[in-house]
Design a protein around this motif. Structure first.
Motif, PDB file in Angstrom:
ATOM      1  N   ALA A 134      -7.146   0.675  -5.105  1.00 27.36           N
ATOM      2  CA  ALA A 134      -8.025   0.241  -4.014  1.00 27.36           C
ATOM      3  C   ALA A 134      -8.717   1.387  -3.290  1.00 27.36           C
ATOM      4  O   ALA A 134      -8.945   1.331  -2.096  1.00 27.36           O
ATOM      5  CB  ALA A 134      -7.239  -0.613  -3.034  1.00 27.36           C
TER       6      ALA A 134
ATOM      7  N   ALA B 282       0.861  -1.199   0.000  1.00 23.97           N
ATOM      8  CA  ALA B 282       0.000   0.000   0.000  1.00 23.97           C
ATOM      9  C   ALA B 282       0.889   1.238   0.000  1.00 23.97           C
ATOM     10  O   ALA B 282       1.470   1.619   1.021  1.00 23.97           O
ATOM     11  CB  ALA B 282      -0.925   0.000   1.208  1.00 23.97           C
TER      12      ALA B 282
ATOM     13  N   TYR C 140       3.371   6.163   7.401  1.00 21.84           N
ATOM     14  CA  TYR C 140       2.451   7.279   7.708  1.00 21.84           C
ATOM     15  C   TYR C 140       3.166   8.379   8.494  1.00 21.84           C
ATOM     16  O   TYR C 140       2.656   8.883   9.493  1.00 21.84           O
ATOM     17  CB  TYR C 140       1.215   6.761   8.471  1.00 21.84           C
ATOM     18  CG  TYR C 140       0.527   5.639   7.737  1.00 21.84           C
ATOM     19  CD1 TYR C 140      -0.083   5.885   6.508  1.00 21.84           C
ATOM     20  CD2 TYR C 140       0.530   4.334   8.221  1.00 21.84           C
ATOM     21  CE1 TYR C 140      -0.685   4.866   5.799  1.00 21.84           C
ATOM     22  CE2 TYR C 140      -0.063   3.302   7.512  1.00 21.84           C
ATOM     23  CZ  TYR C 140      -0.666   3.575   6.301  1.00 21.84           C
ATOM     24  OH  TYR C 140      -1.254   2.564   5.589  1.00 21.84           O
TER      25      TYR C 140
ATOM     26  N   ARG D 106     -15.614  -3.884  -2.206  1.00 23.13           N
ATOM     27  CA  ARG D 106     -15.093  -3.661  -0.849  1.00 23.13           C
ATOM     28  C   ARG D 106     -16.217  -3.899   0.154  1.00 23.13           C
ATOM     29  O   ARG D 106     -17.270  -3.273   0.080  1.00 23.13           O
ATOM     30  CB  ARG D 106     -14.563  -2.229  -0.733  1.00 23.13           C
ATOM     31  CG  ARG D 106     -14.214  -1.771   0.690  1.00 23.13           C
ATOM     32  CD  ARG D 106     -12.811  -2.115   1.098  1.00 23.13           C
ATOM     33  NE  ARG D 106     -12.479  -1.457   2.358  1.00 23.13           N
ATOM     34  CZ  ARG D 106     -11.691  -0.390   2.465  1.00 23.13           C
ATOM     35  NH1 ARG D 106     -11.142   0.154   1.401  1.00 23.13           N
ATOM     36  NH2 ARG D 106     -11.444   0.142   3.647  1.00 23.13           N
TER      37      ARG D 106
ATOM     38  N   SER E 210      -6.174  -0.279  10.446  1.00 22.77           N
ATOM     39  CA  SER E 210      -4.712  -0.289  10.411  1.00 22.77           C
ATOM     40  C   SER E 210      -4.112  -0.559  11.788  1.00 22.77           C
ATOM     41  O   SER E 210      -4.690  -0.195  12.804  1.00 22.77           O
ATOM     42  CB  SER E 210      -4.199   1.041   9.869  1.00 22.77           C
ATOM     43  OG  SER E 210      -2.878   0.901   9.431  1.00 22.77           O
ATOM     44  N   GLN E 211      -2.934  -1.190  11.793  1.00 22.28           N
ATOM     45  CA  GLN E 211      -2.290  -1.663  13.039  1.00 22.28           C
ATOM     46  C   GLN E 211      -3.333  -2.468  13.820  1.00 22.28           C
ATOM     47  O   GLN E 211      -3.701  -2.146  14.950  1.00 22.28           O
ATOM     48  CB  GLN E 211      -1.738  -0.482  13.867  1.00 22.28           C
ATOM     49  CG  GLN E 211      -0.941  -0.874  15.112  1.00 22.28           C
ATOM     50  CD  GLN E 211       0.386  -1.569  14.803  1.00 22.28           C
ATOM     51  OE1 GLN E 211       0.833  -1.604  13.664  1.00 22.28           O
ATOM     52  NE2 GLN E 211       1.034  -2.129  15.796  1.00 22.28           N
TER      53      GLN E 211
ATOM     54  N   GLU F 197      -2.827  -6.204   1.084  1.00 22.28           N
ATOM     55  CA  GLU F 197      -2.333  -4.850   0.816  1.00 22.28           C
ATOM     56  C   GLU F 197      -1.576  -4.296   2.023  1.00 22.28           C
ATOM     57  O   GLU F 197      -1.967  -3.279   2.596  1.00 22.28           O
ATOM     58  CB  GLU F 197      -3.522  -3.937   0.483  1.00 22.28           C
ATOM     59  CG  GLU F 197      -4.350  -4.395  -0.709  1.00 22.28           C
ATOM     60  CD  GLU F 197      -5.717  -3.705  -0.778  1.00 22.28           C
ATOM     61  OE1 GLU F 197      -6.106  -3.019   0.181  1.00 22.28           O
ATOM     62  OE2 GLU F 197      -6.387  -3.870  -1.803  1.00 22.28           O
ATOM     63  N   PRO F 198      -0.498  -4.937   2.425  1.00 19.54           N
ATOM     64  CA  PRO F 198       0.226  -4.444   3.599  1.00 19.54           C
ATOM     65  C   PRO F 198       0.937  -3.126   3.318  1.00 19.54           C
ATOM     66  O   PRO F 198       1.619  -2.990   2.303  1.00 19.54           O
ATOM     67  CB  PRO F 198       1.254  -5.558   3.871  1.00 19.54           C
ATOM     68  CG  PRO F 198       1.476  -6.203   2.545  1.00 19.54           C
ATOM     69  CD  PRO F 198       0.169  -6.111   1.807  1.00 19.54           C
ATOM     70  N   GLY F 199       0.749  -2.140   4.176  1.00 17.43           N
ATOM     71  CA  GLY F 199       1.467  -0.871   4.055  1.00 17.43           C
ATOM     72  C   GLY F 199       2.443  -0.763   5.208  1.00 17.43           C
ATOM     73  O   GLY F 199       3.651  -0.974   5.071  1.00 17.43           O
ATOM     74  N   ARG F 200       1.890  -0.478   6.377  1.00 17.49           N
ATOM     75  CA  ARG F 200       2.681  -0.304   7.587  1.00 17.49           C
ATOM     76  C   ARG F 200       3.662  -1.451   7.835  1.00 17.49           C
ATOM     77  O   ARG F 200       4.822  -1.222   8.182  1.00 17.49           O
ATOM     78  CB  ARG F 200       1.699  -0.214   8.762  1.00 17.49           C
ATOM     79  CG  ARG F 200       2.332   0.082  10.087  1.00 17.49           C
ATOM     80  CD  ARG F 200       1.301  -0.081  11.200  1.00 17.49           C
ATOM     81  NE  ARG F 200       0.109   0.715  11.005  1.00 17.49           N
ATOM     82  CZ  ARG F 200       0.004   2.004  11.287  1.00 17.49           C
ATOM     83  NH1 ARG F 200       1.027   2.657  11.796  1.00 17.49           N
ATOM     84  NH2 ARG F 200      -1.125   2.667  11.077  1.00 17.49           N
TER      85      ARG F 200
ATOM     86  N   GLY G  54      -5.083  -4.468   4.237  1.00  9.85           N
ATOM     87  CA  GLY G  54      -3.890  -4.234   5.052  1.00  9.85           C
ATOM     88  C   GLY G  54      -4.204  -4.482   6.515  1.00  9.85           C
ATOM     89  O   GLY G  54      -5.045  -5.310   6.836  1.00  9.85           O
ATOM     90  N   GLY G  55      -3.529  -3.739   7.383  1.00  6.56           N
ATOM     91  CA  GLY G  55      -3.797  -3.841   8.816  1.00  6.56           C
ATOM     92  C   GLY G  55      -2.763  -4.625   9.592  1.00  6.56           C
ATOM     93  O   GLY G  55      -2.749  -4.578  10.826  1.00  6.56           O
TER      94      GLY G  55
ATOM     95  N   HIS H 268     -10.891  -4.317   4.630  1.00  6.78           N
ATOM     96  CA  HIS H 268      -9.774  -3.812   5.427  1.00  6.78           C
ATOM     97  C   HIS H 268     -10.203  -3.837   6.887  1.00  6.78           C
ATOM     98  O   HIS H 268     -11.219  -3.261   7.236  1.00  6.78           O
ATOM     99  CB  HIS H 268      -9.388  -2.391   4.998  1.00  6.78           C
ATOM    100  CG  HIS H 268      -8.009  -1.992   5.461  1.00  6.78           C
ATOM    101  ND1 HIS H 268      -7.641  -1.989   6.783  1.00  6.78           N
ATOM    102  CD2 HIS H 268      -6.907  -1.616   4.757  1.00  6.78           C
ATOM    103  CE1 HIS H 268      -6.367  -1.618   6.873  1.00  6.78           C
ATOM    104  NE2 HIS H 268      -5.898  -1.382   5.674  1.00  6.78           N
TER     105      HIS H 268
ATOM    106  N   ASP I 127      -0.676  -1.480  -4.147  1.00  6.95           N
ATOM    107  CA  ASP I 127      -2.014  -0.934  -3.928  1.00  6.95           C
ATOM    108  C   ASP I 127      -1.890   0.581  -3.988  1.00  6.95           C
ATOM    109  O   ASP I 127      -1.120   1.170  -3.221  1.00  6.95           O
ATOM    110  CB  ASP I 127      -2.513  -1.415  -2.558  1.00  6.95           C
ATOM    111  CG  ASP I 127      -3.595  -0.527  -1.937  1.00  6.95           C
ATOM    112  OD1 ASP I 127      -4.116   0.382  -2.609  1.00  6.95           O
ATOM    113  OD2 ASP I 127      -3.916  -0.754  -0.754  1.00  6.95           O
TER     114      ASP I 127
ATOM    115  N   LYS J 222       0.448   4.338   0.018  1.00  4.77           N
ATOM    116  CA  LYS J 222       0.209   5.528   0.849  1.00  4.77           C
ATOM    117  C   LYS J 222       1.018   5.522   2.149  1.00  4.77           C
ATOM    118  O   LYS J 222       1.290   6.581   2.698  1.00  4.77           O
ATOM    119  CB  LYS J 222      -1.280   5.723   1.136  1.00  4.77           C
ATOM    120  CG  LYS J 222      -1.886   4.882   2.238  1.00  4.77           C
ATOM    121  CD  LYS J 222      -3.298   5.417   2.554  1.00  4.77           C
ATOM    122  CE  LYS J 222      -3.966   4.723   3.716  1.00  4.77           C
ATOM    123  NZ  LYS J 222      -4.422   3.349   3.395  1.00  4.77           N
TER     124      LYS J 222
HETATM  125  C1  PLP Z   1      -4.336   2.241   4.011  1.00  6.93           C
HETATM  126  C2  PLP Z   1      -4.763   1.058   3.258  1.00  6.93           C
HETATM  127  C3  PLP Z   1      -3.962  -0.094   3.249  1.00  6.93           C
HETATM  128  C4  PLP Z   1      -2.706  -0.240   4.063  1.00  6.93           C
HETATM  129  O1  PLP Z   1      -3.031  -0.439   5.402  1.00  6.93           O
HETATM  130  P1  PLP Z   1      -1.916  -0.839   6.472  1.00  6.93           P
HETATM  131  O2  PLP Z   1      -2.677  -0.851   7.751  1.00  6.93           O
HETATM  132  O3  PLP Z   1      -0.856   0.190   6.434  1.00  6.93           O
HETATM  133  O4  PLP Z   1      -1.399  -2.187   6.112  1.00  6.93           O
HETATM  134  C5  PLP Z   1      -4.375  -1.158   2.467  1.00  6.93           C
HETATM  135  N1  PLP Z   1      -5.509  -1.107   1.739  1.00  6.93           N
HETATM  136  C6  PLP Z   1      -6.310  -0.025   1.733  1.00  6.93           C
HETATM  137  C7  PLP Z   1      -7.523  -0.041   0.894  1.00  6.93           C
HETATM  138  C8  PLP Z   1      -5.974   1.082   2.497  1.00  6.93           C
HETATM  139  O5  PLP Z   1      -6.780   2.151   2.505  1.00  6.93           O
END
Ligand code: PLP
Length: 378
Positions: free
Chosen positions: A98, A44, A357, A140, A186-187, A260-263, A223-224, A183, A65, A46
């Motif tokens: 996404a 992800a 972030y 979604r 997050s965290q 969709e892992p971001g963090r 994500g999350g 989703h 993503d 962002k």
């Molecule tokens: C922000 C977001 C993510 C990333 O989330 P994390 O908690 O950082 O893994 C993934 N998918 C979508 C749609 C998001 O909005």
């Protein structure tokens, strides 16, 4: 990162300095794949859109993503294109758009790429049909976000009871629904969220298949995935074990699963080094002013509900102190109860696990630019 390395880099490049360690990025990606072998990771963007991060994760095999046209282009420009000959929809293997809500202009720009996009309402189906008829869709789903640090379910997600009707509406409009996404927030340290979400998604798949929509076959678990900010976060392999057993119980082997892992990918990969630029005693405790704050790398304190801790390079007895950022706004407060040794003007401090972030939501408020970024072990 080693303290002497951080100090050396700060001497060389000045502060505030945001140091990204690509060894850690690669390690995080490898850990994700090792524990979730059925899942393709779509990073992800962002969380941290730095092109060098995108390139390193791409080389490791990641997909992406994105949620805006600029993010789409960051990825598109920084990955080597696969030959178009094999699959028309190669881009779906590498990028998912996404964001359930897309401006019509965005859809028009995206259409040429035949993107895979998420949606959660009927208006969006009409918009996509008109402005991006070549797009594929992923529905979604709204799922519980209980106990996540950042809540996302109040803004997006179709109620499970409306999900299959929305899938049917999209097919009726001549579009193809490829998958279902969610989703959990997050965290997300409450692993039950994932279990509940997977069960909800499984029911939607079964209902969709029973109505004849067998083309819906991608499961996107969003994500999350929590970063190990402190010892209370249970290890990733425990979450992965729960997920794998639910996958095997609920979803046929042939189904494609993506996340969709971001963090999880970037949080532990960056460290911020800042300098003490002011000092006084207020309310009976030392107050330090440093050259980075909540309008900049520490923006996660406000937007991400994430508290960061500062460490000093020097030893000495610790005292409770306040730490403020450099701007004139009182909101620019990093902590009112940090524990640091006695610091002098010019001393350096650092904050670890600050890759997600953080720099991504830096501003230029009050004339202070975002921290300089450098990459190590690239
Ligand atoms: C922000 C977001 C993510 C990333 O989330 P994390 O908690 O950082 O893994 C993934 N998918 C979508 C749609 C998001 O909005």
């Amino acid at each position: 990162m080693r303290q002497d390395t951080l100090k050396k880099l700060a001497r060389e490049h000045g502060t505030p300095l945001f140091v990204v360690d690509h060894d850690v990025l690669r390690r995080n990606y490898a850990e994700f794949k090792k524990h979730l072998p059925r899942v393709q990771a779509y990073y992800a963007v962002k969380a941290n859109p730095d092109p060098a991060i995108v390139r390193t994760l791409y080389r490791m095999g990641a997909s992406f993503d994105v949620a805006s046209m600029p993010e789409f282009l960051i990825v598109h420009k920084n990955i080597e294109h696969l030959p178009h000959t094999e699959r028309q929809d190669w881009i779906w293997d590498k990028i998912i758009y996404a964001n359930p809500i897309k401006a019509t202009e965005t859809l028009e720009q995206l259409d040429q790429y035949k993107p895979l996009v998420t949606y959660d309402n009927l208006e969006e189906v009409r918009k996509v049909r008109r402005h991006a008829p070549h797009a594929g869709l992923a529905l979604r789903l709204k799922v519980p976000n209980t106990g996540a640090m950042v809540e996302l379910s109040s803004k997006f997600g179709a109620p499970p009871g409306e999900a299959v009707d929305l899938i049917e509406a999209a097919f009726r409009a001549g579009l193809v629904v490829e998958g279902i996404s969610f989703h959990v927030g997050s965290q997300c340290t409450n692993f039950e969220n994932y279990v509940q979400a997977l069960n909800l998604a499984s029911n939607v798949f079964k209902e969709a298949w029973s109505r004849g929509f067998e083309q819906v076959k991608i499961l996107d678990i969003g994500g999350g995935f929590p970063a190990p900010y402190d010892a209370n976060v249970k290890p990733f392999r425990e979450l992965a074990r729960r997920l794998n057993s639910e996958f095997n119980r609920l979803f046929p082997k042939k189904m494609e699963i993506l996340a969709e892992p971001g963090r999880f990918m970037v949080a532990t990969a960056a460290t911020l080094v800042a300098k003490v630029i002011g000092k006084k005693v207020a309310d009976g405790k030392p107050s330090y002013y440093i050259n980075d704050g909540v309008y900049h790398t520490f923006s996660g304190i406000i937007f991400d509900h994430c508290q960061y801790h500062l460490k000093a390079f020097k030893q000495g007895p610790k005292q409770i102190c306040s730490v403020f950022g450099p701007t004139c706004d009182a909101l620019d407060t990093i902590s009112l109860a940090e524990e640091l040794p006695d610091l002098r003007l010019g001393d350096l401090v650092y904050s670890e696990n600050i890759g997600a972030y953080s720099h991504a939501s830096s501003t230029y408020f009050n004339g202070f630019p975002p921290a300089k970024v450098i990459h190590v072990n690239q």
